[in-house]
Design a protein around this motif. Structure first.
Motif, PDB file in Angstrom:
ATOM      1  N   SER A  46       0.838  -1.187   0.000  1.00  0.00           N
ATOM      2  CA  SER A  46       0.000   0.000   0.000  1.00  0.00           C
ATOM      3  C   SER A  46       0.880   1.245   0.000  1.00  0.00           C
ATOM      4  N   GLN A  96      -0.445   4.704  -6.270  1.00  0.00           N
ATOM      5  CA  GLN A  96      -1.246   3.532  -6.617  1.00  0.00           C
ATOM      6  C   GLN A  96      -0.969   3.138  -8.066  1.00  0.00           C
ATOM      7  N   THR A 124      -1.728  -0.368  -3.737  1.00  0.00           N
ATOM      8  CA  THR A 124      -3.057   0.199  -3.510  1.00  0.00           C
ATOM      9  C   THR A 124      -2.924   1.379  -2.547  1.00  0.00           C
ATOM     10  N   SER A 167     -11.464  -7.330  -8.684  1.00  0.00           N
ATOM     11  CA  SER A 167     -11.497  -6.382  -7.573  1.00  0.00           C
ATOM     12  C   SER A 167     -12.926  -5.968  -7.277  1.00  0.00           C
ATOM     13  N   PRO A 172      -9.087  -4.897  -2.091  1.00  0.00           N
ATOM     14  CA  PRO A 172      -8.249  -4.366  -3.169  1.00  0.00           C
ATOM     15  C   PRO A 172      -7.736  -5.496  -4.061  1.00  0.00           C
TER      16      PRO A 172
END
Length: 353
Positions: A46, A96, A124, A167, A172
């Motif tokens: 992330s 992202q 993400t 998704s 995610p």
């Protein structure tokens, strides 16, 4: 002139060969740089700490699978500014990425041999990603020649099972790495996608792993490749057909009528013969369930579609009909219109021993 040159060429060759000591410039297979492998090939991180970094480490191996010690000249290169490489193999997600992820390529050279390995990174922007307990792979019987592997959340009641390369709002997009232990048994067009093509009949183990938001997870699945899911019988005036048709559960048998007369197929248990489905051919020739009523090819059209570069027999509803079978067993059939057409369809369950 020609006679004068030959001795010079021969002398040169002899002189060069005299300097070569057999094996002098060759490495034994236990020392030869054969492969470079990263500790993670599928990484989900992330942009938010502490889920925004991962450390990639590359190791070198010989043809025997032994690790080559002292590997220090590994280069890591990110193909996107969304993922940045820091010293020590630290990978950090800054922006992202697309759902397909970005590549980080590892390169190393030993004794003049340069090899690469690749990791795919998906970044993400979730602050608190789901905590995954395990990978629970399962086959998707609605696919033909392919399978998907599913991933479940720690709390199955909170999140529905989902395919890892899809998704939704709750989970995610994830990416995992798939490797078949049988080199030519199963083919993955993309080792970061669960879609696979069975090639060789038998049981094949597929290892699945990934680095998911700070945790290394792995599992394996045994996929049993049965006989073909589709069997086609071409009925022509000068050729017979096999008396036994072997298919796996949910597969189909198709009859292509290349004669000038009509053809029908009557089953001993017509209630078990379902509408053809689940395959490209089945969808093309989708028809009724039960017995196949007499059908005859359109005589105004050729058997071979023309013009063509690579010519194949025409496959259309007027020339072909089929049925699918979803219960294991043996199903006999005959034809009233063509007494030479009869046989048994043997349906196997890939999940049975």
């Amino acid at each position: 002139m020609r006679l004068a040159v030959y001795p010079v060429i021969i002398a040169t060759l002899i002189g060069c060969s005299a300097d070569i000591d057999p094996g002098r410039h060759l490495l034994d297979k236990d020392k030869f740089f054969w492969s470079l492998k990263l500790n993670h090939r599928a990484v989900n991180i992330s942009t938010n700490a502490p889920y925004d970094t991962v450390t990639l480490e590359a190791k070198a191996y010989t043809a025997n699978g032994d690790e080559i010690e002292g590997l220090t000249n590994v280069t890591l290169l990110s193909q996107s500014e969304n993922v940045v490489v820091f010293p020590g193999g630290i990978i950090k997600g800054f922006k992202q990425t697309a759902a397909s992820g970005v590549f980080v390529i590892a390169t190393a050279t030993i004794n003049g041999v340069t090899l690469e390995d690749t990791a795919k990174i998906v970044v993400t922007n979730v602050v608190s990603p789901p905590k995954f307990m395990d990978i629970n792979p399962s086959l998707n019987s609605n696919k033909t020649y392919v399978t998907m592997v599913h991933l479940y959340d720690l709390d199955p009641s909170a999140v529905e099972p989902h395919v890892v390369d899809s998704s939704n709002n709750a989970i995610p997009r994830l990416i995992l790495n798939y490797r078949s232990r049988t080199k030519y048994g199963l083919n993955f067009d993309d080792s970061w996608n669960g879609l696979l093509l069975p090639i060789q009949k038998g049981s094949h183990v597929v290892d699945i792993d990934g680095y998911v938001y700070g945790r290394k997870i792995s599992d394996s699945i045994t996929i049993k490749v049965m006989d073909r899911r589709v069997q086609i019988h071409t009925v022509s005036p000068d050729m017979g057909i096999p008396r036994e048709s072997y298919i796996s559960l949910g597969g189909g048998v198709y009859w292509l009528n290349h004669t000038d007369d009509s053809l029908d197929i009557e089953f001993e248990n017509p209630e078990m013969a379902k509408q053809s489905c689940c395959t490209l051919l089945g969808m093309l020739l989708a028809s009724d369930s039960g017995n196949i009523k007499p059908f005859q090819r359109d005589m105004s059209k050729p058997v071979i579609a023309k013009p063509c570069f690579i010519c194949f027999p025409r496959v259309e509803p007027d020339i072909g009909q089929g049925r699918s079978f979803h219960v294991p067993g043996r199903y006999k059939y005959t034809s009233r219109k063509n007494p030479n057409i009869w046989g048994t369809i043997i349906v196997s369950d890939p999940n049975s021993n």
